[in-house]
Scaffold this active site. Structure first.
Site, short mmCIF file in Angstrom:
data_model
loop_
_atom_site.label_atom_id
_atom_site.label_comp_id
_atom_site.label_asym_id
_atom_site.label_seq_id
_atom_site.Cartn_x
_atom_site.Cartn_y
_atom_site.Cartn_z
N HIS A 55 -58.31 79.40 42.77
CA HIS A 55 -57.84 78.26 41.96
C HIS A 55 -56.75 77.47 42.68
CE1 HIS A 55 -54.22 80.16 39.57
NE2 HIS A 55 -54.18 80.43 40.86
N GLU A 80 -58.03 74.22 37.24
CA GLU A 80 -58.88 75.33 36.83
C GLU A 80 -60.31 74.79 36.63
OE1 GLU A 80 -58.03 78.31 37.00
OE2 GLU A 80 -55.87 78.07 37.19
N GLU A 125 -60.89 84.91 37.58
CA GLU A 125 -60.30 83.56 37.44
C GLU A 125 -60.46 83.07 36.00
OE1 GLU A 125 -58.71 81.52 39.47
OE2 GLU A 125 -59.17 82.19 41.50
C1 LIG Z 1 -51.83 82.96 43.33
S1 LIG Z 1 -51.51 84.30 44.40
C2 LIG Z 1 -52.53 85.57 43.75
C3 LIG Z 1 -52.05 86.94 44.11
C4 LIG Z 1 -52.83 88.08 43.45
N1 LIG Z 1 -54.23 88.06 43.80
C5 LIG Z 1 -52.67 87.99 41.96
O1 LIG Z 1 -53.60 87.57 41.26
O2 LIG Z 1 -51.60 88.33 41.45
C6 LIG Z 1 -52.38 83.83 45.86
C7 LIG Z 1 -52.16 84.78 47.01
O3 LIG Z 1 -52.85 84.29 48.17
C8 LIG Z 1 -52.06 84.57 49.30
N2 LIG Z 1 -52.47 83.67 50.39
C9 LIG Z 1 -52.27 82.35 50.49
N3 LIG Z 1 -52.82 81.89 51.63
C10 LIG Z 1 -53.40 82.97 52.25
C11 LIG Z 1 -54.17 83.13 53.43
N4 LIG Z 1 -54.46 82.10 54.21
N5 LIG Z 1 -54.61 84.36 53.74
C12 LIG Z 1 -54.33 85.42 52.92
N6 LIG Z 1 -53.62 85.34 51.78
C13 LIG Z 1 -53.16 84.10 51.46
C14 LIG Z 1 -50.64 84.34 48.81
O4 LIG Z 1 -49.67 84.94 49.66
C15 LIG Z 1 -50.70 84.95 47.41
O5 LIG Z 1 -50.35 86.29 47.41
#
Ligand SMILES: C[S@@+](CC[C@H](N)C(=O)[O-])C[C@H]1O[C@@H](n2cnc3c(N)ncnc32)[C@H](O)[C@@H]1O
Length: 397
Positions: free
Chosen positions: A305, A361, A334
């Site tokens: 999202h 969303e 999601e």
């Molecule tokens: C909205 S958070 C969701 C975290 C977890 N899945 C949750 O639902 O609580 C999005 C996650 O994606 C990670 N993220 C962002 N860009 C990324 C990338 N290029 N590769 C790996 N992780 C990434 C962020 O660090 C973050 O932890």
């Protein structure tokens, strides 16, 4: 939801109250929603503006101040007797009158309690605000999301009410005077990435989760048929899993789940995670080829999202080559926006991803289209009563 009279809502409250007393799933959420509806039906327009325009912003600002001054911790330590504004001023170094006015508003807004004249005590809520995950929620929502909402009207006017769609040019960049996308900004502005990750572990705390009974049948869909023949099989890879709170919960609620659990996220998030023997914490950029082959499930929670359709397809395409046909499952946790009667947790998350990443969303058809473009087909969509998130199970097309 159309507006009802207080009388009608009170009747519905009674029915929902009985369901709550019987511990029925979704009853708490229904009562809460009816409570909000009751307030709206009773509130004068003048009160609505006062609440929205002054009382709520002042509550958010004073909670942020209280975090900085460790006021919630001092209240907790003072126990039931509470603590005076004078003593709090001595402990925090802040002006006594200022402290008294902060605490009076927080008491009026049900965040703290009053234990005497100019004496204040903790509540269940203010005690929760001493936990790092909730404390960071206050900091994150105030410092990072707050300015983006505040600047939204001016920003949209400046672009003549076009729909922002670029990760590098939206309400967040205007508010924080940056051209960095949201996650890159968090990464370059410590400690906000840590604060955000901590809060992600808390924003759904206590709400229905995909691993709860009656939601996604974990044993039937994952354990049955799991290939652990070489003793090294991977049950689930949590892609972009933050600090691993979902894996912890999965193992807590399904202790006999076989196989390895692997957490993947950005280096700065993973660097402070231990896995505590439950999961292996690894660094991986989800825009590059998935390194773990033939896992039973690849799981993405609130990851897609944050990204536009083309990026979602790129992220999912990194999984396809390592998935075992007929065995590996793709699990996407999601929000699915319903055609009508979306609840405020759904619409406010839509607003949050809008102001932070110019994203939104999605409805079910959008998810299906993204999955199809990335070479997957939906096998089933699992939802839970009054829960705001769904679990989309897919497999290689
Ligand atoms: C909205 S958070 C969701 C975290 C977890 N899945 C949750 O639902 O609580 C999005 C996650 O994606 C990670 N993220 C962002 N860009 C990324 C990338 N290029 N590769 C790996 N992780 C990434 C962020 O660090 C973050 O932890």
């Amino acid at each position: 939801m159309s507006s009802s009279t207080p009388e009608v809502i009170l009747e519905q409250l009674q029915a929902a109250g009985s369901a709550f007393a019987e511990n029925k799933p979704g009853a708490r959420e229904q009562l809460l929603n009816l409570g909000y509806s009751l307030v709206s039906s009773l509130q004068l327009p003048s009160e609505a503006i006062q609440r929205m325009g002054w009382a709520e912003p002042a509550r958010a600002a004073h909670c942020r101040i209280a975090v900085e001054l460790k006021i919630f911790e001092h209240l907790k330590e003072s126990g039931e007797r509470g603590i005076s504004a004078k003593d709090l001023a001595t402990k925090t170094g802040a002006d006594e009158v200022l402290i008294a006015r902060t605490l009076k508003h927080l008491a009026a807004m049900n965040v703290v309690a009053e234990s005497g004249i100019d004496k204040y005590a903790a509540t269940r809520l203010s005690d929760a605000f001493t936990e790092p995950r909730y404390r960071d929620g206050i900091v994150y929502t105030h410092d990072v999301a707050g300015p983006s909402f505040h600047g939204l009207p001016e920003y949209l006017k400046s672009i003549k009410y076009a729909l922002p769609t670029k990760l590098t040019d939206g309400p967040f960049q205007a508010a924080h005077k940056t051209q960095l996308p949201f996650f890159a900004w968090l990464d370059q502005n410590p400690p906000y990435l840590q604060i955000f990750s901590n809060y992600m572990g808390a924003y759904r705390a206590g709400k229905p989760s995909w691993v709860d009974p009656g939601f996604y049948p974990v044993s039937e869909r994952l354990t049955t048929g799991f290939d652990g023949s070489d003793g090294n099989g991977v049950m689930l890879v949590d892609v972009g899993g933050g600090r691993g709170h979902d894996l912890q919960e999965l193992k807590e609620k399904h202790p006999s789940l076989p196989g390895r659990l692997i957490l993947q996220d950005q280096a700065d998030v993973i660097s402070t995670v231990s896995g505590e023997g439950v999961f292996e914490a690894t660094t991986h950029d989800f825009f590059t080829l998935q390194p773990v082959k033939n896992a039973r499930a690849y799981y993405l929670h609130s990851v897609l999202h944050d990204w536009g359709d083309d990026d979602c397809v790129r992220i999912l395409e990194q999984l396809r080559p390592v998935m075992k046909p007929g065995y590996s499952k793709l699990l996407i946790n999601e929000i699915i926006v319903p055609g009508r009667d979306a609840t405020w947790p759904v619409t406010s998350m839509d607003q949050l991803v809008f102001v932070l990443g110019a994203m939104g969303e999605r409805m079910e058809l959008s998810w299906e289209n993204i999955l199809k473009r990335a070479g997957f087909k939906v096998t089933h969509v699992y939802s839970y009563e009054m829960g705001s998130e769904s679990l989309i199970e897919a497999e290689l097309a």
